[in-house]
Write a protein that holds these residues in place. Structure first.
Motif, PDB file in Angstrom:
ATOM      1  N   TRP A 304       0.921  -1.060   0.144  1.00  0.00           N
ATOM      2  CA  TRP A 304       0.127   0.023   0.334  1.00  0.00           C
ATOM      3  C   TRP A 304       0.919   1.128   0.093  1.00  0.00           C
ATOM      4  O   TRP A 304       1.929   1.145   0.660  1.00  0.00           O
ATOM      5  N   GLY A 305       0.601   2.150  -0.661  1.00  0.00           N
ATOM      6  CA  GLY A 305       1.193   3.796  -0.741  1.00  0.00           C
ATOM      7  C   GLY A 305       2.280   3.422  -1.872  1.00  0.00           C
ATOM      8  O   GLY A 305       2.987   4.699  -1.911  1.00  0.00           O
ATOM      9  N   LYS A 306       2.775   2.415  -2.257  1.00  0.00           N
ATOM     10  CA  LYS A 306       3.866   2.421  -3.027  1.00  0.00           C
ATOM     11  C   LYS A 306       3.633   1.603  -4.371  1.00  0.00           C
ATOM     12  O   LYS A 306       4.270   1.835  -5.601  1.00  0.00           O
ATOM     13  N   ARG A 307       2.649   0.810  -4.599  1.00  0.00           N
ATOM     14  CA  ARG A 307       2.518   0.120  -5.723  1.00  0.00           C
ATOM     15  C   ARG A 307       2.120   0.970  -7.137  1.00  0.00           C
ATOM     16  O   ARG A 307       2.273   0.669  -8.218  1.00  0.00           O
ATOM     17  N   MET A 308       1.534   2.217  -6.816  1.00  0.00           N
ATOM     18  CA  MET A 308       0.940   2.984  -7.829  1.00  0.00           C
ATOM     19  C   MET A 308       2.276   3.847  -8.386  1.00  0.00           C
ATOM     20  O   MET A 308       2.189   4.273  -9.634  1.00  0.00           O
ATOM     21  N   ARG A 309       3.317   4.021  -7.659  1.00  0.00           N
ATOM     22  CA  ARG A 309       4.309   4.884  -7.860  1.00  0.00           C
ATOM     23  C   ARG A 309       5.711   4.394  -8.025  1.00  0.00           C
ATOM     24  O   ARG A 309       6.623   4.979  -8.333  1.00  0.00           O
ATOM     25  N   GLY A 310       6.060   3.296  -7.171  1.00  0.00           N
ATOM     26  CA  GLY A 310       7.143   2.726  -7.145  1.00  0.00           C
ATOM     27  C   GLY A 310       8.051   3.684  -5.982  1.00  0.00           C
ATOM     28  O   GLY A 310       7.450   4.563  -5.426  1.00  0.00           O
ATOM     29  N   GLU A 311       9.336   3.299  -5.776  1.00  0.00           N
ATOM     30  CA  GLU A 311       9.983   4.197  -4.895  1.00  0.00           C
ATOM     31  C   GLU A 311      11.506   4.087  -5.566  1.00  0.00           C
ATOM     32  O   GLU A 311      11.802   3.207  -6.165  1.00  0.00           O
ATOM     33  N   GLY A 312      12.374   5.089  -4.777  1.00  0.00           N
ATOM     34  CA  GLY A 312      13.597   5.107  -5.391  1.00  0.00           C
ATOM     35  C   GLY A 312      13.959   6.212  -6.159  1.00  0.00           C
ATOM     36  O   GLY A 312      12.905   7.042  -6.232  1.00  0.00           O
ATOM     37  N   VAL A 313      15.095   6.481  -6.361  1.00  0.00           N
ATOM     38  CA  VAL A 313      15.569   7.694  -7.053  1.00  0.00           C
ATOM     39  C   VAL A 313      14.776   7.813  -8.333  1.00  0.00           C
ATOM     40  O   VAL A 313      14.313   9.125  -8.939  1.00  0.00           O
ATOM     41  N   TYR A 314      14.530   6.779  -9.165  1.00  0.00           N
ATOM     42  CA  TYR A 314      13.960   6.990 -10.337  1.00  0.00           C
ATOM     43  C   TYR A 314      12.606   7.415 -10.246  1.00  0.00           C
ATOM     44  O   TYR A 314      12.159   8.439 -10.802  1.00  0.00           O
ATOM     45  N   ALA A 315      11.880   6.787  -9.663  1.00  0.00           N
ATOM     46  CA  ALA A 315      10.355   7.118  -9.194  1.00  0.00           C
ATOM     47  C   ALA A 315      10.374   8.634  -8.817  1.00  0.00           C
ATOM     48  O   ALA A 315       9.501   9.040  -9.055  1.00  0.00           O
ATOM     49  N   GLU A 316      11.276   8.873  -7.883  1.00  0.00           N
ATOM     50  CA  GLU A 316      11.070  10.178  -7.198  1.00  0.00           C
ATOM     51  C   GLU A 316      11.281  11.311  -8.123  1.00  0.00           C
ATOM     52  O   GLU A 316      10.604  12.295  -8.242  1.00  0.00           O
ATOM     53  N   MET A 317      12.358  10.886  -9.151  1.00  0.00           N
ATOM     54  CA  MET A 317      12.506  12.035 -10.364  1.00  0.00           C
ATOM     55  C   MET A 317      11.419  11.981 -11.136  1.00  0.00           C
ATOM     56  O   MET A 317      11.022  13.247 -11.784  1.00  0.00           O
ATOM     57  N   VAL A 318      10.655  10.898 -11.343  1.00  0.00           N
ATOM     58  CA  VAL A 318       9.464  11.182 -12.258  1.00  0.00           C
ATOM     59  C   VAL A 318       8.218  12.062 -11.518  1.00  0.00           C
ATOM     60  O   VAL A 318       7.736  13.005 -11.954  1.00  0.00           O
ATOM     61  N   ALA A 319       8.293  11.754 -10.139  1.00  0.00           N
ATOM     62  CA  ALA A 319       7.390  12.376  -9.545  1.00  0.00           C
ATOM     63  C   ALA A 319       7.480  13.970  -9.382  1.00  0.00           C
ATOM     64  O   ALA A 319       6.776  14.662  -9.652  1.00  0.00           O
ATOM     65  N   GLN A 320       8.864  14.212  -9.399  1.00  0.00           N
ATOM     66  CA  GLN A 320       9.344  15.654  -9.372  1.00  0.00           C
ATOM     67  C   GLN A 320       8.937  16.498 -10.743  1.00  0.00           C
ATOM     68  O   GLN A 320       8.429  17.678 -10.587  1.00  0.00           O
ATOM     69  N   ARG A 321       9.319  15.629 -11.598  1.00  0.00           N
ATOM     70  CA  ARG A 321       9.081  16.289 -12.982  1.00  0.00           C
ATOM     71  C   ARG A 321       7.543  16.506 -13.241  1.00  0.00           C
ATOM     72  O   ARG A 321       7.276  17.396 -13.839  1.00  0.00           O
ATOM     73  N   PHE A 322       6.974  15.416 -12.915  1.00  0.00           N
ATOM     74  CA  PHE A 322       5.247  15.793 -13.148  1.00  0.00           C
ATOM     75  C   PHE A 322       4.729  16.735 -12.118  1.00  0.00           C
ATOM     76  O   PHE A 322       4.218  17.793 -12.815  1.00  0.00           O
ATOM     77  N   GLU A 323       5.243  16.973 -11.146  1.00  0.00           N
ATOM     78  CA  GLU A 323       4.778  17.933 -10.162  1.00  0.00           C
ATOM     79  C   GLU A 323       5.053  19.428 -10.780  1.00  0.00           C
ATOM     80  O   GLU A 323       4.281  20.341 -10.706  1.00  0.00           O
ATOM     81  N   ALA A 324       6.236  19.507 -11.062  1.00  0.00           N
ATOM     82  CA  ALA A 324       6.872  20.810 -11.701  1.00  0.00           C
ATOM     83  C   ALA A 324       6.059  21.319 -12.964  1.00  0.00           C
ATOM     84  O   ALA A 324       5.760  22.169 -13.078  1.00  0.00           O
ATOM     85  N   ALA A 325       5.620  20.117 -13.663  1.00  0.00           N
ATOM     86  CA  ALA A 325       5.114  20.436 -15.060  1.00  0.00           C
ATOM     87  C   ALA A 325       3.639  20.952 -14.671  1.00  0.00           C
ATOM     88  O   ALA A 325       2.958  21.487 -15.257  1.00  0.00           O
ATOM     89  N   ARG A 326       2.899  20.153 -13.863  1.00  0.00           N
ATOM     90  CA  ARG A 326       1.810  20.174 -13.216  1.00  0.00           C
ATOM     91  C   ARG A 326       1.479  21.733 -13.016  1.00  0.00           C
ATOM     92  O   ARG A 326       0.635  22.329 -13.337  1.00  0.00           O
ATOM     93  N   LYS A 327       2.254  22.022 -11.840  1.00  0.00           N
ATOM     94  CA  LYS A 327       2.274  23.407 -11.497  1.00  0.00           C
ATOM     95  C   LYS A 327       2.394  24.929 -12.372  1.00  0.00           C
ATOM     96  O   LYS A 327       1.747  25.493 -12.197  1.00  0.00           O
ATOM     97  N   ARG A 328       3.448  24.503 -13.360  1.00  0.00           N
ATOM     98  CA  ARG A 328       3.718  25.313 -14.425  1.00  0.00           C
ATOM     99  C   ARG A 328       2.463  25.546 -15.353  1.00  0.00           C
ATOM    100  O   ARG A 328       2.277  26.558 -15.598  1.00  0.00           O
ATOM    101  N   LEU A 329       1.899  24.523 -15.491  1.00  0.00           N
ATOM    102  CA  LEU A 329       0.735  24.575 -16.458  1.00  0.00           C
ATOM    103  C   LEU A 329      -0.641  24.872 -15.887  1.00  0.00           C
ATOM    104  O   LEU A 329      -1.727  25.192 -16.351  1.00  0.00           O
ATOM    105  N   GLY A 330      -0.650  24.944 -14.674  1.00  0.00           N
ATOM    106  CA  GLY A 330      -1.715  25.429 -13.762  1.00  0.00           C
ATOM    107  C   GLY A 330      -2.724  24.188 -13.618  1.00  0.00           C
ATOM    108  O   GLY A 330      -4.002  24.387 -13.660  1.00  0.00           O
ATOM    109  N   LEU A 331      -2.477  23.088 -13.772  1.00  0.00           N
ATOM    110  CA  LEU A 331      -3.310  21.916 -13.560  1.00  0.00           C
ATOM    111  C   LEU A 331      -3.522  21.629 -12.050  1.00  0.00           C
ATOM    112  O   LEU A 331      -2.492  21.407 -11.303  1.00  0.00           O
TER     113      LEU A 331
END
Length: 356
Positions: A304-331
């Motif tokens: 629970w809490g990990k299966r949708m996103r995974g964990e580790g450096v790569y998973a965190e990098m994707v999460a950060q890219r998504f968040e940065a783009a989401r905020k920039r685009l106003g989503l």
């Protein structure tokens, strides 16, 4: 089982039809006659089911809804990565080619739903549809189960959240627009890639990416709130498109965005890896290495809490890219909450209250 001739599985996602975890091993053997036999293609077959209940309840902390409805079992879209494939094992069928060619329809789903919603004990919460298999897959054109289901939900003023890749949803914009005006409907459109070639390989019977973007545009223009869903992000194949997919979504009118990392539970893992080695042999090792990196060395971990996103450096990098783009685009992270206070059992035919 011998490799299946590509001609027999044309426009299908899986390459094989291996036995599920509940079946004995499938093995083809010769009958001793040296006669060439023509093997038929995996054509779509549909059988009908009459369920006693169509509402499925869950208590998963990983998802935002507690009930869902699925008009169909199996999915003709044939997405090779589909996490729902293992559910076909419960039917005694293969999560491979059977999942996308031997389908089950529930023609009386709307009738059963109306009966369930009319119970005195029922309390309305958002009904999620499309969380397992796509309600707007091609056979919906024939069965119209989703259309009938929406008509019931509209009569009851019951909130609904739909997830789909299917263009048939445009047929039902009239109902969805009326419900959205009351705060009763929202839609999530899944975008995996903007590369039509990659899409055709991974999800062979889905609308092409540009057509899905057009779906977002039409729904948004009709006043239906839309969330663009990067589902799934595939390491080494589509992960570089995070920003482009969000941009395409917001330009078409999407108001919110979400993402899910590639998940390979149970039979999905060998099916996906088999497909990957044939479709992208030079990238296969890198993709699977990334997958294992996110799940402690395994192809999948269901924590629970990990299966949708995974964990580790790569998973965190994707999460950060998504968040940065989401905020920039106003989503937004989420669409506005749907209303449950309008729910009411409508008058039955003849003018008598349906509960009496």
């Amino acid at each position: 089982m011998p490799k299946i001739d590509p001609k027999r599985r044309r426009a299908r996602g899986a390459l094989s039809n291996h036995a599920s975890r509940y079946e004995p091993v499938r093995e083809e053997v010769t009958d001793g006659w040296d006669i060439e036999e023509e093997r038929r293609s995996f054509v779509t077959e549909v059988r009908e089911e009459s369920p006693r209940s169509v509402i499925t309840h869950n208590q998963s902390p990983d998802i935002s809804f507690d009930r869902s409805l699925n008009p169909y079992r199996g999915c003709e879209h044939g997405c090779v990565y589909c996490f729902a494939r293992p559910t076909h094992a419960y039917l005694g069928l293969s999560p491979g080619l059977d999942f996308e060619s031997k389908l089950v329809a529930r023609p009386k789903a709307a009738e059963v739903l109306e009966r369930e919603l009319s119970k005195k004990s029922y309390r309305a919460e958002v009904m999620a549809i499309g969380t397992n298999t796509d309600p707007y897959q091609p056979i919906e054109r024939r069965y119209r189960i989703m259309r009938a289901t929406l008509e019931v939900l509209e009569r009851f003023n019951h909130p609904v959240a739909i997830v789909t890749k299917g263009t048939l949803i445009e047929r039902d914009i009239d109902i969805l627009a009326r419900m959205a005006e009351k705060g009763l409907a929202q839609v999530g459109i899944s975008l995996t890639t903007m590369d039509a070639g990659l899409s055709r390989a991974m999800e062979p019977r889905c609308p092409v990416p540009a057509r899905r973007v057009e779906m977002i545009r039409k729904l948004s223009a009709a006043g239906v709130p839309v969330r663009v869903m990067l589902a799934p992000v595939v390491p080494g194949l589509s992960d570089h498109e995070v920003e482009a997919l969000l941009t395409a979504g917001v330009e078409a009118g999407a108001k919110a965005a979400s993402w899910v990392m590639l998940r390979l539970p149970r039979e999905v893992a060998p099916l996906f890896e088999e497909w990957l080695k044939e479709a992208f042999p030079q990238r296969a090792a890198k993709v699977m290495a990334r997958v294992r990196e996110m799940h402690g060395g395994e192809v999948y971990a269901a924590d629970w809490g990990k299966r949708m996103r995974g964990e580790g450096v790569y998973a965190e990098m994707v999460a950060q890219r998504f968040e940065a783009a989401r905020k920039r685009l106003g989503l937004a992270r989420d669409l506005p909450a749907l209303r449950t206070d309008l729910f009411a059992v409508p008058l039955a035919r003849g003018g008598q209250l349906a509960l009496f």
